[in-house]
Motif scaffolding. Structure first.
Motif, PDB file in Angstrom:
ATOM      1  N   GLY A 143       0.804  -1.219   0.000  1.00  0.00           N
ATOM      2  CA  GLY A 143       0.000   0.000   0.000  1.00  0.00           C
ATOM      3  C   GLY A 143       0.833   1.262   0.000  1.00  0.00           C
ATOM      4  N   LEU A 144       1.921   1.282   0.780  1.00  0.00           N
ATOM      5  CA  LEU A 144       2.773   2.459   0.865  1.00  0.00           C
ATOM      6  C   LEU A 144       3.421   2.785  -0.470  1.00  0.00           C
ATOM      7  N   MET A 145       3.739   1.760  -1.253  1.00  0.00           N
ATOM      8  CA  MET A 145       4.363   1.998  -2.539  1.00  0.00           C
ATOM      9  C   MET A 145       3.350   2.381  -3.604  1.00  0.00           C
ATOM     10  N   ILE A 146       2.206   1.675  -3.664  1.00  0.00           N
ATOM     11  CA  ILE A 146       1.306   1.845  -4.802  1.00  0.00           C
ATOM     12  C   ILE A 146       0.435   3.084  -4.695  1.00  0.00           C
ATOM     13  N   ALA A 147       0.057   3.516  -3.486  1.00  0.00           N
ATOM     14  CA  ALA A 147      -0.842   4.671  -3.351  1.00  0.00           C
ATOM     15  C   ALA A 147      -0.247   5.940  -3.963  1.00  0.00           C
ATOM     16  N   PRO A 148       0.991   6.338  -3.604  1.00  0.00           N
ATOM     17  CA  PRO A 148       1.538   7.561  -4.221  1.00  0.00           C
ATOM     18  C   PRO A 148       1.820   7.407  -5.708  1.00  0.00           C
ATOM     19  N   VAL A 149       2.245   6.211  -6.148  1.00  0.00           N
ATOM     20  CA  VAL A 149       2.526   6.006  -7.576  1.00  0.00           C
ATOM     21  C   VAL A 149       1.247   6.152  -8.394  1.00  0.00           C
ATOM     22  N   TYR A 150       0.189   5.479  -7.982  1.00  0.00           N
ATOM     23  CA  TYR A 150      -1.082   5.560  -8.718  1.00  0.00           C
ATOM     24  C   TYR A 150      -1.608   6.999  -8.719  1.00  0.00           C
ATOM     25  N   THR A 151      -1.559   7.647  -7.559  1.00  0.00           N
ATOM     26  CA  THR A 151      -2.120   8.996  -7.446  1.00  0.00           C
ATOM     27  C   THR A 151      -1.351   9.998  -8.292  1.00  0.00           C
ATOM     28  N   VAL A 152      -0.024   9.920  -8.276  1.00  0.00           N
ATOM     29  CA  VAL A 152       0.772  10.879  -9.045  1.00  0.00           C
ATOM     30  C   VAL A 152       0.588  10.656 -10.545  1.00  0.00           C
ATOM     31  N   GLU A 153       0.334   9.416 -10.954  1.00  0.00           N
ATOM     32  CA  GLU A 153       0.182   9.136 -12.378  1.00  0.00           C
ATOM     33  C   GLU A 153      -1.197   9.488 -12.912  1.00  0.00           C
ATOM     34  N   ILE A 154      -2.166   9.617 -12.041  1.00  0.00           N
ATOM     35  CA  ILE A 154      -3.524   9.918 -12.507  1.00  0.00           C
ATOM     36  C   ILE A 154      -3.872  11.399 -12.322  1.00  0.00           C
ATOM     37  N   SER A 155      -3.018  12.149 -11.618  1.00  0.00           N
ATOM     38  CA  SER A 155      -3.340  13.532 -11.255  1.00  0.00           C
ATOM     39  C   SER A 155      -2.982  14.518 -12.364  1.00  0.00           C
ATOM     40  N   PRO A 156      -3.826  15.537 -12.601  1.00  0.00           N
ATOM     41  CA  PRO A 156      -3.450  16.652 -13.469  1.00  0.00           C
ATOM     42  C   PRO A 156      -2.263  17.402 -12.869  1.00  0.00           C
ATOM     43  N   THR A 157      -1.426  18.006 -13.711  1.00  0.00           N
ATOM     44  CA  THR A 157      -0.187  18.634 -13.250  1.00  0.00           C
ATOM     45  C   THR A 157      -0.422  19.689 -12.169  1.00  0.00           C
ATOM     46  N   LEU A 158      -1.397  20.590 -12.381  1.00  0.00           N
ATOM     47  CA  LEU A 158      -1.562  21.724 -11.485  1.00  0.00           C
ATOM     48  C   LEU A 158      -2.195  21.370 -10.144  1.00  0.00           C
ATOM     49  N   SER A 159      -2.738  20.161 -10.029  1.00  0.00           N
ATOM     50  CA  SER A 159      -3.275  19.739  -8.724  1.00  0.00           C
ATOM     51  C   SER A 159      -2.575  18.481  -8.218  1.00  0.00           C
ATOM     52  N   ARG A 160      -1.391  18.183  -8.788  1.00  0.00           N
ATOM     53  CA  ARG A 160      -0.685  16.957  -8.420  1.00  0.00           C
ATOM     54  C   ARG A 160      -0.236  16.970  -6.961  1.00  0.00           C
ATOM     55  N   GLY A 161       0.271  18.116  -6.487  1.00  0.00           N
ATOM     56  CA  GLY A 161       0.703  18.193  -5.093  1.00  0.00           C
ATOM     57  C   GLY A 161      -0.447  17.960  -4.135  1.00  0.00           C
ATOM     58  N   PHE A 162      -1.607  18.562  -4.445  1.00  0.00           N
ATOM     59  CA  PHE A 162      -2.797  18.404  -3.619  1.00  0.00           C
ATOM     60  C   PHE A 162      -3.227  16.941  -3.548  1.00  0.00           C
ATOM     61  N   LEU A 163      -3.327  16.280  -4.704  1.00  0.00           N
ATOM     62  CA  LEU A 163      -3.821  14.908  -4.737  1.00  0.00           C
ATOM     63  C   LEU A 163      -2.792  13.908  -4.217  1.00  0.00           C
ATOM     64  N   THR A 164      -1.509  14.156  -4.515  1.00  0.00           N
ATOM     65  CA  THR A 164      -0.483  13.196  -4.129  1.00  0.00           C
ATOM     66  C   THR A 164      -0.150  13.290  -2.643  1.00  0.00           C
ATOM     67  N   SER A 165      -0.633  14.332  -1.974  1.00  0.00           N
ATOM     68  CA  SER A 165      -0.463  14.395  -0.516  1.00  0.00           C
ATOM     69  C   SER A 165      -1.522  13.568   0.203  1.00  0.00           C
ATOM     70  N   PHE A 166      -2.507  13.042  -0.549  1.00  0.00           N
ATOM     71  CA  PHE A 166      -3.565  12.246   0.068  1.00  0.00           C
ATOM     72  C   PHE A 166      -3.053  11.030   0.849  1.00  0.00           C
ATOM     73  N   PRO A 167      -2.007  10.303   0.365  1.00  0.00           N
ATOM     74  CA  PRO A 167      -1.535   9.166   1.171  1.00  0.00           C
ATOM     75  C   PRO A 167      -1.172   9.562   2.600  1.00  0.00           C
ATOM     76  N   GLU A 168      -0.499  10.710   2.754  1.00  0.00           N
ATOM     77  CA  GLU A 168      -0.126  11.146   4.099  1.00  0.00           C
ATOM     78  C   GLU A 168      -1.346  11.615   4.877  1.00  0.00           C
ATOM     79  N   VAL A 169      -2.333  12.212   4.172  1.00  0.00           N
ATOM     80  CA  VAL A 169      -3.590  12.594   4.825  1.00  0.00           C
ATOM     81  C   VAL A 169      -4.241  11.361   5.438  1.00  0.00           C
ATOM     82  N   ILE A 346      -2.291  18.249   8.309  1.00  0.00           N
ATOM     83  CA  ILE A 346      -2.063  17.606   7.015  1.00  0.00           C
ATOM     84  C   ILE A 346      -3.096  18.091   5.997  1.00  0.00           C
ATOM     85  N   PHE A 347      -4.318  18.361   6.462  1.00  0.00           N
ATOM     86  CA  PHE A 347      -5.336  18.920   5.564  1.00  0.00           C
ATOM     87  C   PHE A 347      -4.923  20.316   5.104  1.00  0.00           C
ATOM     88  N   ILE A 348      -4.362  21.112   6.005  1.00  0.00           N
ATOM     89  CA  ILE A 348      -3.876  22.441   5.626  1.00  0.00           C
ATOM     90  C   ILE A 348      -2.786  22.320   4.565  1.00  0.00           C
TER      91      ILE A 348
END
Length: 526
Positions: A143-169, A346-348
């Motif tokens: 889970g630790l490996m696949i969650a950020p990889v999947y999220t970063v690959e599916i995210s639009p560029t301008l919201s990638r930081g927002f979406l890819t921080s979800f694993p830590e959220v 983390i939400f902030i």
């Protein structure tokens, strides 16, 4: 007629001036893609599993120690070995996700953890409990490996930081749920309380298994398999416009080595990518850019854990007890406050990553952690050298624990996963991220298993002074080695690395290219 010409010229001049002014305006805020957010949330449900285990073990280990009559050493091993076991999962996850796809690797993670949680909840003794943690640890590693990889690959560029921080959220949400579970089940008989605490961890895995049916496959993995039509359909759903979807597809095709003139739904590749030859390119013969990327990714994972966040979170009840909080119920409530603060901050952070950038948040976060760790060490040292309770020192201990988790959660916590998953080239991403996760879990396991011995050897205050000193080294590493990646596409990342101190020139060149100038100079930073 003359008046009409004057009016037309005025209008034209106004439009030209507006255009010039617009050139200096900040870009409009991108539309939020709700489908991409839903996909990221579902994939990151795997991260709740780790967070819940960290949170619940902080209280459950006390019940387990009393019920099974085990020593402090056995308790520390029980708490820390899940991180070591997760190495197996993270090591296998890179190749697995390249072989069967990101989506089904998420499913596999949930299934394995579900089995492990049930085994822990039903464990009759210490040995069986350790076996349950072994199984759960493998699921956590996946889970630790696949969650950020999947999220970063599916995210639009301008919201990638927002979406890819979800694993830590979701890790933080899991920690909070673990603390709440501790408090909720603490009234049960000792032999039942810890079993319920651990067994309830199977529930998020069930939600994940059902929810994953709505998730599409990663478009970048689909392109690597030659399935351009499927990739285009996913990109259309996860992008803010059709034009952005096409640009993302073109960038991915270029990174995967697919000629631009091939636009069929399925194209025949000379060899589909299932992760072959990756370790040679990543470790044995890396380019200067890949070597810099590898150092940055492994370094940020190393310093995230070696600065002692697991000691603060996992052993917060003991820290509060050392500070002078004698009531077990009050200790658990203070621990719930730790989880609540972690989750809020983390939400902030998720809303700041794409606005402020990675570097400013990371450096501020690390500076705040150094300050809070040093103050916590000082307060605990004062408490330890006095027989009676010192109210101001107790208050300072609680405040600095909350400060530490707040500063961690606003920067180092989420950025470690965002940064390390976005900087690797497409063909090296799965294995590169799995290597980062492996370092992260090894250091986390070592810190978790050695904290009790460490504070007995150099005092509990000395332990946090040590973490603060390591934090200074971390700040210097982040400042010198980590370029800013905000706003850059995944396919542009290599241009920022390999230059070390010249990364700002590379970033400026990419911004120039974005405005339509200097296309012929792309990649030429000397």
């Amino acid at each position: 007629m003359a008046d009409q010409r004057v009016e037309d010229n005025a209008v034209a001049g106004q439009l030209q001036n507006d255009h010039r002014i617009a050139d200096f305006d900040h870009p409009q805020k991108p539309k939020t893609n709700k489908f991409a957010i839903a996909c990221a949330i579902l994939a990151c449900t795997t991260s709740i599993l780790l967070g819940y285990d960290i949170g619940v073990m902080s209280g459950a280990n006390i019940f387990i120690q009393n019920d099974l009559k085990i020593s402090d050493t056995q308790t520390a091993v029980l708490a820390g070995t899940l991180n070591i076991y997760s190495l197996i999962g993270s090591a296998l996850a890179g190749r697995t996700s390249d072989w069967i796809g990101r989506r089904y690797t998420v499913v596999l993670s949930g299934v394995i953890f579900f089995v492990g949680a049930l085994l822990m909840g039903l464990a009759p003794g210490y040995a069986f409990l350790m076996f349950g943690r072994f199984v759960a640890g493998i699921g956590v590693g996946y889970g630790l490996m696949i969650a950020p990889v999947y999220t970063v690959e599916i995210s639009p560029t301008l919201s990638r930081g927002f979406l890819t921080s979800f694993p830590e959220v979701f890790v933080n949400l899991g920690i909070l749920l673990g603390y709440v579970s501790n408090y909720a089940f603490s009234k049960l008989p000792t032999n039942l309380g810890w079993r319920y605490m651990l067994g309830v961890g199977a529930l998020p895995a069930v939600v994940l298994a059902v929810g994953v049916l709505a998730m599409p496959e990663s478009p970048r993995w689909l392109v690597m398999q030659g399935r351009l039509g499927d990739a285009k359909r996913v990109l259309d759903k996860t992008s803010t416009s059709k034009e952005e979807a096409q640009l993302r597809l073109d960038d991915i095709k270029e990174a995967a080595g697919i000629p631009m003139h091939l636009n069929e739904d399925v194209v025949s590749l000379t060899k589909q990518s299932h992760g072959e030859g990756v370790w040679r390119q990543l470790i044995l013969h890396p380019t200067p850019a890949v070597l810099h990327i590898l150092i940055a990714a492994l370094g940020i994972h190393f310093f995230q854990q070696v600065t002692g966040i697991d000691s603060v979170v996992l052993y917060s009840p003991r820290i509060f007890a050392k500070a002078g909080i004698t009531s077990y119920e009050h200790t658990l409530l203070a621990t719930v406050a730790v989880g609540f603060i972690k989750t809020i901050f983390i939400f902030i952070a998720t809303f700041l990553l794409d606005r402020v950038g990675r570097r400013p948040l990371l450096l501020t976060s690390m500076g705040g952690m150094i300050f809070s760790l040093a103050c916590l060490g000082a307060a605990l040292t004062v408490v330890e050298h006095h027989d009676s309770t010192i109210p101001w020192a107790v208050a300072l201990c609680i405040t600095m624990v909350l400060f530490n988790v707040a500063f961690f959660s606003i920067g180092l916590g989420p950025i470690t996963w965002v940064y390390s998953s976005e900087i690797f080239p497409l063909k090296l991403r799965a294995q590169g991220v799995s290597l980062g996760v492996a370092i992260n879990r090894v250091i986390s396991g070592i810190i978790s298993m050695t904290f009790l011995s460490l504070y007995k050897a150099i005092t509990i205050g000395g332990a946090f002074f040590l973490y603060a000193g390591i934090g200074v080294l971390a700040w210097v590493f982040f400042y010198t080695m980590l370029p800013e990646t905000q706003g850059r596409t995944l396919e542009e990342m290599e241009l920022l690395f390999g230059k070390y101190h010249k990364w700002r020139q590379a970033n400026a060149m990419l911004k120039k290219v974005d405005h339509g100038d200097g296309d012929e100079n792309k990649g030429q930073v000397n």
